[in-house]
Design a protein around this motif. Structure first.
Motif, PDB file in Angstrom:
ATOM      1  N   HIS A  64      65.903 -27.240 -94.354  1.00 41.31           N
ATOM      2  CA  HIS A  64      65.127 -27.847 -95.334  1.00 41.31           C
ATOM      3  C   HIS A  64      65.642 -27.840 -96.715  1.00 41.31           C
ATOM      4  CE1 HIS A  64      61.813 -29.727 -96.957  1.00 41.31           C
ATOM      5  NE2 HIS A  64      61.498 -28.751 -97.797  1.00 41.31           N
ATOM      6  N   GLN A  65      65.936 -28.987 -97.289  1.00 44.84           N
ATOM      7  CA  GLN A  65      66.393 -29.109 -98.569  1.00 44.84           C
ATOM      8  C   GLN A  65      65.465 -29.318 -99.508  1.00 44.84           C
ATOM      9  OE1 GLN A  65      69.410 -32.128 -98.410  1.00 44.84           O
ATOM     10  NE2 GLN A  65      70.576 -31.287 -96.784  1.00 44.84           N
ATOM     11  N   ASP A  66      65.553 -28.708-100.711  1.00 45.07           N
ATOM     12  CA  ASP A  66      64.608 -28.811-101.846  1.00 45.07           C
ATOM     13  C   ASP A  66      65.376 -28.517-102.964  1.00 45.07           C
ATOM     14  OD1 ASP A  66      62.952 -29.032-103.602  1.00 45.07           O
ATOM     15  OD2 ASP A  66      61.511 -27.375-102.738  1.00 45.07           O
ATOM     16  N   PHE A  67      65.930 -29.982-103.802  1.00 49.54           N
ATOM     17  CA  PHE A  67      66.844 -29.946-104.746  1.00 49.54           C
ATOM     18  C   PHE A  67      65.881 -29.337-106.030  1.00 49.54           C
ATOM     19  CE2 PHE A  67      68.567 -32.975-101.936  1.00 49.54           C
ATOM     20  CZ  PHE A  67      69.917 -32.400-101.766  1.00 49.54           C
ATOM     21  N   ARG A  68      64.625 -29.192-105.950  1.00 49.59           N
ATOM     22  CA  ARG A  68      64.110 -28.642-107.174  1.00 49.59           C
ATOM     23  C   ARG A  68      64.390 -27.198-107.178  1.00 49.59           C
ATOM     24  NH1 ARG A  68      58.193 -29.811-105.434  1.00 49.59           N
ATOM     25  NH2 ARG A  68      59.347 -29.042-103.564  1.00 49.59           N
ATOM     26  N   ILE A  69      64.811 -26.334-106.122  1.00 50.88           N
ATOM     27  CA  ILE A  69      65.261 -24.979-106.203  1.00 50.88           C
ATOM     28  C   ILE A  69      66.596 -24.602-105.792  1.00 50.88           C
ATOM     29  CG2 ILE A  69      62.800 -24.045-106.119  1.00 50.88           C
ATOM     30  CD1 ILE A  69      63.638 -23.813-102.873  1.00 50.88           C
ATOM     31  N   GLU A  84      73.368 -24.641-102.456  1.00 54.65           N
ATOM     32  CA  GLU A  84      73.483 -25.768-103.456  1.00 54.65           C
ATOM     33  C   GLU A  84      72.534 -27.113-102.924  1.00 54.65           C
ATOM     34  OE1 GLU A  84      75.210 -24.614-100.907  1.00 54.65           O
ATOM     35  OE2 GLU A  84      76.296 -26.323 -99.962  1.00 54.65           O
ATOM     36  N   PHE A  85      71.754 -26.793-101.852  1.00 56.88           N
ATOM     37  CA  PHE A  85      70.632 -27.810-101.367  1.00 56.88           C
ATOM     38  C   PHE A  85      69.163 -27.257-101.472  1.00 56.88           C
ATOM     39  CE2 PHE A  85      74.392 -29.140 -98.919  1.00 56.88           C
ATOM     40  CZ  PHE A  85      74.724 -30.378 -99.536  1.00 56.88           C
TER      41      PHE A  85
END
Lengths: 298, 334
Positions: A64-69, A84-85
């Protein structure tokens, strides 16, 4: 390592020939007395459980990608930080255990089965068969193992399965040599001659009489080999030839972490530590098994 | 000795031929049309034809084999599909830095591993022996590509002692003569250039040396222990020789002989590790060359690289075996 006296315990071949159960009972006793062997075995059990119960152990979805973190340093929320993702590194290490252990196990098994067959055939039939098989093994051994694996992946295509097959093929000569040596030493013994004299067929003699008596070195070799196979399949993934993203694999996690090694070293540090701990555990168990199964080495 | 050399060469020749044959057949026995399989499903008819031509796949297999061997014997490795360049020349340019890195790693492994192993044997059941044994166990359990990344972070980025990557600093003009960067750096006569190249070599060489170092120290320890327990050393001690003389003049020489075999056995492992180390440090070398070739489906390059590196390993192993036989007469009379 184990405390048994070298003179008091017969060699595994002798013991195997005369009283098979006593060898394994004595070996188990010696292995249980080895502190390093038990440490390795405990680590392996832990990693095995982690791989089996990855879904329960990992706190987050590994893909699961979460670019905020993205690239957050290790914290109470993300024990090993995020990549990085924005994926949780700990969860990926846990799921990566499943892929890496499977890769090492399958690669070593491919080599074991093929090497066992080739080594036994060469030693049992001797003569031209032996020459042909062992020269073929020499040819395989001439290739630097990673380059041979790269060549095989180049032909079969990238992916975890081909990486496992490639590393499996690369390891075949190691087994073939060990098995051949052990079978040659056992093959000339009286009980094998006796089995032949009773009219038993070659295949029966090999699998029922010879194989049980050459298991000790094969078990040691296989244990040590799973560790190196984990490193080598991870190496292929690191080069982009094995497991493909986003599937978590310790090798491809290291490859991704390479680009961020200066600012976010945790992305590469933890998968590497996981490889180190797992391979170390296999080496500790392998060394202890060697001592336990072959008292002459003490 | 002459008989031994002849026997060893007679043994190596079929292996050499086997290496070439395996690589030849591996590409050609792919089910279906190898040219299509190698060029990829999305390749155009022109690309497939180019692949067929580059690998000589449009002739009968035995003819291809004879031509293949003939071209190899004359040193013709073909042309790269990707760059169009002469593969032999490209391989020289890329293989030399890999050999250089492997030699540097081997020297570090011997410089550290030998004294550590010998000391471990001489100081049994002391922290020196335990430290060496634990160190070697950890050494063989670490992936080289991870060691490289950790060294880049700790000694390159954090301590700023070494450059983070590359073979030499950007903008440095090093005329390529031998393609061994350290030698080419020396040949410039400018020690700043030589120093720069050497500085870029340190971390990759340490990285690549770890596994060999671990194996050398284990081997040196067990070999030394075996020699220390032998009868002739008991005699040496009984003659009243000092412990120092016994070790330095009598034990060491014989204990080191088996270590020579490590060099031959480790060559393949070093070259394999070099492929990974070069990738970690972004260095010029055969690793990057062959990986770029795979990405571009440049199979003539993959084929030539695998053959040349394997032949190199076979020949160097032969040389090591012969040196071993010179050092230890028991081998050649066995």
């Amino acid at each position: 390592m184990a405390g048994a006296s070298a003179t008091a315990v017969p060699s595994p071949v002798d013991a195997g020939a005369q009283a098979a159960p006593s060898l394994w009972v004595a070996a188990r006793r010696r292995f249980l007395r080895s502190a390093t062997g038990m440490l390795g075995a405990t680590l392996l059990v832990l990693f095995g459980l982690m791989a089996i119960f990855a879904g329960q152990v990992s706190p987050y979805d590994p893909i699961h990608q979460d670019f905020r973190i993205e690239r957050e340093a290790p914290s109470a929320t993300h024990l090993m930080g995020t990549d990085e993702f924005g994926r949780d590194v700990f969860s990926r290490v846990v799921w990566g255990a499943r892929v890496s252990l499977q890769a090492g196990g399958v690669a070593a098994s491919i080599a074991l089965v093929a090497g066992l067959f080739l080594g036994m055939t060469a030693a049992y039939y001797r003569g031209r068969t032996d020459g042909l098989v062992m020269r073929s093994m020499d040819v395989l051994l001439s290739f630097p193992y990673l380059l041979l694996a790269i060549g095989i992946v180049a032909i079969l295509g990238r992916g975890l399965l081909t990486a496992m097959i490639a590393i499996g093929i690369v390891y075949i000569p190691n087994y073939a040599r060990v098995v051949r040596g052990a079978v040659l030493s056992v093959g000339a013994r009286d009980f094998v001659e006796a089995a032949r004299a009773t009219g038993a067929r070659d295949r029966r003699v090999m699998w029922q009489h010879v194989l049980p008596n050459v298991l000790a070195p094969i078990i040691v070799q296989a244990t040590l080999n799973v560790g190196t196979a984990i490193i080598d399949t991870a190496g292929l993934s690191f080069l982009g030839l094995g497991t493909q993203p986003p599937t978590p694999d310790w090798g491809n996690m290291l490859s991704a972490g390479r680009s961020y090694i200066i600012d976010s070293p945790w992305i590469a540090t933890f998968p590497g530590l996981a490889i180190l701990a797992t391979v170390l555990a296999f080496n500790l168990v392998g060394d202890a098994l060697r001592d336990a199964l072959d008292p002459r080495l003490l | 000795m002459r008989g031994y050399i002849v026997r060893r060469i007679a043994y190596v020749l079929p292996v050499l031929l086997g290496v070439v044959t395996v690589v030849f057949l591996a590409l050609r026995l792919i089910p279906g049309d190898p040219a299509i399989a190698l060029a990829g499903e999305k390749a155009s008819a022109e690309q497939i034809e180019q692949m067929r031509e580059a690998l000589g796949l449009n002739r009968p297999l035995p003819v291809q084999y004879v031509e293949f061997i003939g071209r190899l014997a004359s040193g013709d490795l073909g042309r790269s599909i990707r760059t169009g360049g002469d593969i032999r020349q490209e391989l020289i340019e890329n293989f030399a830095p890999t050999i250089e890195l492997s030699i540097a790693a081997l020297l570090i492994a011997l410089a550290v591993g030998l004294p550590a192993g010998i000391l471990a044997a001489l100081r049994r059941r002391t922290p020196i022996e335990y430290g060496t044994m634990i160190g070697s166990l950890v050494g063989i359990s670490m992936p080289v590509f991870w060691i490289g990344l950790m060294l880049i972070y700790w000694l390159g980025a954090r301590a700023a002692w070494f450059p983070l990557s590359g073979t030499a600093s950007a903008g440095l003009d090093i005329p390529a003569r031998t393609h061994f960067y350290t030698i080419d750096g020396l040949l410039t006569g400018d020690f700043t250039v030589f120093g720069d190249v050497l500085w870029h070599l340190v971390l990759p060489a340490i990285t690549l040396s770890t596994i060999t170092m671990a194996i050398v120290s284990r081997m040196a320890r067990s070999s030394m222990l075996e020699v220390l327990g032998s009868d002739y050393l008991v005699t040496a001690r009984a003659k009243g020789l000092s412990a120092r003389t016994v070790v330095l003049r009598h034990a060491l020489k014989n204990a080191l002989i088996p270590v020579v075999t490590v060099i031959g056995l480790q060559l393949g492992a070093l070259l394999s590790g070099a492929v990974l180390t070069e990738t970690v440090f972004g260095r010029v070398g055969v690793g990057r060359y062959v990986l770029n070739a795979i990405t571009a489906r440049d199979y003539p390059v993959v084929q030539a690289t695998v053959i040349v590196v394997a032949l190199f390993v076979v020949v160097i192993s032969l040389v090591v075996d012969l040196v071993y036989a010179i050092l230890d007469p028991r081998i050649r009379y066995a």
